[in-house]
Design an enzyme around this catalytic site. Structure first.
Site, PDB file in Angstrom:
ATOM      1  N   MET A   1       9.372  -0.798  13.892  1.00 34.07           N
ATOM      2  CA  MET A   1      10.531  -0.572  14.743  1.00 34.07           C
ATOM      3  C   MET A   1      11.378   0.576  14.201  1.00 34.07           C
ATOM      4  O   MET A   1      11.075   1.146  13.163  1.00 34.07           O
ATOM      5  CB  MET A   1      11.369  -1.842  14.859  1.00 34.07           C
ATOM      6  CG  MET A   1      10.691  -2.974  15.631  1.00 34.07           C
ATOM      7  SD  MET A   1      11.803  -4.366  15.849  1.00 34.07           S
ATOM      8  CE  MET A   1      10.673  -5.497  16.683  1.00 34.07           C
ATOM      9  N   CYS A   2      12.453   0.873  14.902  1.00 36.30           N
ATOM     10  CA  CYS A   2      13.347   1.967  14.523  1.00 36.30           C
ATOM     11  C   CYS A   2      14.199   1.576  13.320  1.00 36.30           C
ATOM     12  O   CYS A   2      14.154   0.447  12.845  1.00 36.30           O
ATOM     13  CB  CYS A   2      14.252   2.309  15.708  1.00 36.30           C
ATOM     14  SG  CYS A   2      13.365   2.566  17.259  1.00 36.30           S
ATOM     15  N   GLN A   3      14.978   2.540  12.827  1.00 36.91           N
ATOM     16  CA  GLN A   3      15.947   2.251  11.774  1.00 36.91           C
ATOM     17  C   GLN A   3      17.303   2.850  12.152  1.00 36.91           C
ATOM     18  O   GLN A   3      17.376   3.875  12.844  1.00 36.91           O
ATOM     19  CB  GLN A   3      15.484   2.777  10.419  1.00 36.91           C
ATOM     20  CG  GLN A   3      14.330   1.976   9.842  1.00 36.91           C
ATOM     21  CD  GLN A   3      14.255   2.049   8.327  1.00 36.91           C
ATOM     22  OE1 GLN A   3      15.195   2.443   7.639  1.00 36.91           O
ATOM     23  NE2 GLN A   3      13.118   1.651   7.792  1.00 36.91           N
TER      24      GLN A   3
ATOM     25  N   ASN B   1      17.950  -0.955  17.237  1.00 41.34           N
ATOM     26  CA  ASN B   1      16.666  -1.188  16.576  1.00 41.34           C
ATOM     27  C   ASN B   1      16.146  -2.534  17.067  1.00 41.34           C
ATOM     28  O   ASN B   1      16.826  -3.551  16.920  1.00 41.34           O
ATOM     29  CB  ASN B   1      16.855  -1.190  15.055  1.00 41.34           C
ATOM     30  CG  ASN B   1      15.732  -1.896  14.314  1.00 41.34           C
ATOM     31  OD1 ASN B   1      14.607  -1.960  14.790  1.00 41.34           O
ATOM     32  ND2 ASN B   1      16.037  -2.440  13.156  1.00 41.34           N
TER      33      ASN B   1
END
Length: 257
Positions: free
Chosen positions: A1-3, A108
């Protein structure tokens, strides 16, 4: 996933040190290579930079690492796509206007079957679940409070309800700011620290860089850094609890009344 990465301060401060380590996770020390972005509040305005390139390859990210823009509230994001193609319109953070103020948002996580009805002025430009959630939050706040911004306590209570509602559809770690304060909600992973006097030296985890903050600050400075995973190897980071919403004002988490 994103940060996610955010900074909230009591005086305008640059984020060069933290962003230098954070950007390395955008394709070098981690696999978040599907775009990135950062937004700086300056007075009533926002400097907003996004790029669909990986942060480690982006000339714009290189500019941010070398140009010490000072701000009291900053939100940054590096993307690993789960919904929506790799494209500029899908890069966080997103910006909208409400109550005569710019609002900046980054997320996120991954929301499944999240399909709220949007019947007002807030509509996604891109195809991410994140921008859809942001538009829904803006719509619900406007519907609840009308044309005047409420007191912070009322706004915090409304956001606590909305973040729990949205988090029922999946992972919803998010950052939101109008420049007056910073809201941070944790579903799974968020940590923070507060740097204040007496300052010490900090070492980045993702890059061989260190800064002695006692040499570049005053005793009155205070800075809160919020991030998905700790950025430094020699500082004490505090983890959010799952489901927790924190509000940061002037470089400190505000006590919940």
């Amino acid at each position: 996933m994103c940060q996610l990465l955010a900074m909230n301060c009591n005086v305008p401060t640059d984020i060069v040190f933290s962003f230098t380590g954070f950007a390395m996770r955008g394709g070098q020390t981690d696999t978040h290579h599907d775009g990135w972005g950062i937004a700086f509040f300056e007075g009533a305005g926002v400097r907003h930079f996004v790029d669909h390139q990986a942060a480690v390859n982006s000339p714009i990210a290189e500019l941010i690492k070398r140009y010490p823009i000072k701000s009291k509230n900053v939100i940054a994001h590096i993307r690993k796509a789960t919904q929506g193609q790799v494209a500029l319109e899908n890069c966080h953070p997103f910006v909208r206007e409400l109550w005569g103020q710019y609002w900046v948002f980054a997320h996120n996580g991954d929301l499944k079957a999240f399909a709220p009805v949007l019947d007002g002025p807030y509509r996604p430009v891109g195809s991410t679940d994140s921008e859809l959630a942001f538009c829904y939050i803006m719509q619900q706040l406007r519907n609840r409070f009308g044309t005047e911004r409420p007191a912070r306590a009322a706004l915090r209570a409304a956001l606590a309800e909305l973040t729990q509602e949205i988090a029922a559809y999946g992972t919803f770690n998010m950052l939101l700011s109008s420049g007056a304060e910073l809201f941070a909600h944790c579903s799974t992973h968020l940590v923070y620290l507060v740097r204040q006097f007496p300052f010490d030296t900090a070492h980045l985890s993702d890059e061989d860089v260190q800064v002695d903050f006692s040499q570049v600050t005053t005793p009155d400075d205070r800075v809160a850094i919020i991030v998905t995973q700790p950025l430094t190897s020699n500082e004490q980071w505090t983890a959010f609890q799952p489901g927790e919403l924190k509000v940061f004002v002037d470089g400190m988490p505000e006590a919940q009344l």
